[in-house]
Design a protein around this motif. Structure first.
Motif, short mmCIF file in Angstrom:
data_model
loop_
_atom_site.label_atom_id
_atom_site.label_comp_id
_atom_site.label_asym_id
_atom_site.label_seq_id
_atom_site.Cartn_x
_atom_site.Cartn_y
_atom_site.Cartn_z
N THR A 43 1.07 -1.36 -0.13
CA THR A 43 -0.02 -0.09 -0.01
C THR A 43 0.87 1.10 -0.05
O THR A 43 0.62 2.27 -0.73
CB THR A 43 -0.89 0.03 1.21
OG1 THR A 43 -1.83 -1.20 1.00
CG2 THR A 43 -1.86 1.28 1.26
N GLU A 44 1.92 1.32 0.67
CA GLU A 44 2.93 2.27 0.94
C GLU A 44 3.55 2.72 -0.73
O GLU A 44 3.48 3.95 -1.09
CB GLU A 44 4.04 2.04 1.64
CG GLU A 44 3.90 2.09 3.08
CD GLU A 44 5.01 1.68 3.85
OE1 GLU A 44 6.16 1.71 3.48
OE2 GLU A 44 4.86 1.40 5.26
N VAL A 45 3.90 1.60 -1.25
CA VAL A 45 4.39 1.74 -2.56
C VAL A 45 3.39 2.41 -3.62
O VAL A 45 3.61 3.21 -4.40
CB VAL A 45 4.91 0.47 -3.06
CG1 VAL A 45 5.63 0.60 -4.58
CG2 VAL A 45 6.21 -0.14 -1.99
N ILE A 46 2.24 1.74 -3.53
CA ILE A 46 1.03 2.14 -4.61
C ILE A 46 0.64 3.68 -4.06
O ILE A 46 0.71 4.38 -5.05
CB ILE A 46 -0.28 1.54 -4.10
CG1 ILE A 46 -0.06 -0.01 -4.82
CG2 ILE A 46 -1.32 1.77 -4.82
CD1 ILE A 46 -0.93 -0.94 -4.60
N GLU A 47 0.96 3.99 -2.88
CA GLU A 47 0.30 5.54 -2.53
C GLU A 47 1.55 6.33 -3.23
O GLU A 47 1.26 7.40 -3.56
CB GLU A 47 0.24 5.69 -1.02
CG GLU A 47 -1.08 5.03 -0.56
CD GLU A 47 -1.25 4.94 1.03
OE1 GLU A 47 -0.23 5.41 1.70
OE2 GLU A 47 -2.10 4.64 1.25
N PHE A 48 2.66 5.93 -2.98
CA PHE A 48 4.02 6.85 -3.58
C PHE A 48 3.71 6.83 -4.98
O PHE A 48 3.91 8.10 -5.64
CB PHE A 48 5.15 5.88 -2.98
CG PHE A 48 6.49 6.53 -4.11
CD1 PHE A 48 7.06 7.78 -3.61
CD2 PHE A 48 6.98 5.96 -5.12
CE1 PHE A 48 7.98 8.21 -4.46
CE2 PHE A 48 7.88 6.31 -5.63
CZ PHE A 48 8.82 7.72 -5.42
N LEU A 49 3.24 5.77 -5.74
CA LEU A 49 3.47 5.97 -7.03
C LEU A 49 2.23 6.63 -7.69
O LEU A 49 2.11 7.48 -8.47
CB LEU A 49 3.22 4.58 -7.67
CG LEU A 49 4.24 3.70 -7.56
CD1 LEU A 49 4.09 2.26 -8.26
CD2 LEU A 49 5.71 4.40 -8.24
N SER A 50 0.84 6.76 -6.62
CA SER A 50 -0.08 7.50 -6.89
C SER A 50 0.30 9.09 -6.74
O SER A 50 -0.61 10.03 -7.33
CB SER A 50 -1.30 7.24 -6.19
OG SER A 50 -1.04 7.66 -4.92
N GLN A 51 1.33 9.46 -6.23
CA GLN A 51 1.48 10.99 -6.40
C GLN A 51 2.32 11.32 -7.40
O GLN A 51 2.92 12.26 -7.35
CB GLN A 51 2.38 11.19 -4.93
CG GLN A 51 1.63 10.92 -3.52
CD GLN A 51 2.45 10.87 -2.42
OE1 GLN A 51 3.84 11.12 -2.63
NE2 GLN A 51 1.91 10.29 -1.20
N THR A 52 2.36 10.64 -8.66
CA THR A 52 2.96 10.71 -9.93
C THR A 52 4.36 11.16 -9.86
O THR A 52 4.93 12.28 -10.07
CB THR A 52 2.17 11.78 -10.56
OG1 THR A 52 2.13 13.09 -10.09
CG2 THR A 52 1.03 11.21 -11.27
N PRO A 53 5.45 10.21 -8.96
CA PRO A 53 6.66 10.62 -8.84
C PRO A 53 7.61 10.81 -9.96
O PRO A 53 7.21 10.05 -11.08
CB PRO A 53 7.32 9.49 -8.05
CG PRO A 53 6.34 8.54 -8.50
CD PRO A 53 4.96 9.01 -8.52
N THR A 54 8.50 11.71 -10.15
CA THR A 54 9.21 11.75 -11.31
C THR A 54 10.13 10.53 -11.35
O THR A 54 10.34 9.47 -10.37
CB THR A 54 10.36 12.86 -11.10
OG1 THR A 54 11.28 12.69 -10.07
CG2 THR A 54 9.60 14.29 -11.12
#
Length: 116
Positions: A43-54
């Motif tokens: 879930t942490e990883v998915i939340e990180f990716l949902s923040q549209t990281p560079t």
């Protein structure tokens, strides 16, 4: 790589939109099918990716200190042959999540072929 077209509800589309190009990785993480507390790491990883990281942010990404500490603890118990059945499942799931992240980073780090 295979291209897929899906029909989804407008509501689901709105929820998936922030994942953008990270959607395949998020889907892969959900397919790990975590049944242990490793689900929190996914879930942490998915939340990180949902923040549209560079690209650079993804390459620099590390799981939370809590997740890393838990993984290290499970690895130590495993090395001492002291893992219970549930802990072994959790370790397996955390290692699958780590593998997905490593593969994503490797893909991003590889140079893209130049077009003629």
């Amino acid at each position: 790589m295979v291209q897929m077209t899906l029909n989804i509800s407008d509501h689901l589309a709105e929820r998936l939109e922030p994942l953008g190009s990270w959607l395949p990785t998020a889907l892969e993480l959900t397919l790990v099918g975590c049944k242990t507390v490793a689900a929190a790491t996914a879930t942490e990883v998915i939340e990180f990716l949902s923040q549209t990281p560079t690209r650079e942010e993804v390459l620099a990404y590390h799981a939370s200190e809590r997740s890393q500490t838990r993984l290290n603890r499970l690895l130590a118990f495993n090395a001492a042959s002291q893992l219970g059945e549930e802990e072994q499942r959790e370790l397996d799931e955390l290692q699958q999540i780590e593998h997905i992240i490593v593969m994503l980073k490797a893909q991003l780090a590889s140079p893209t072929p130049e077009k003629p």
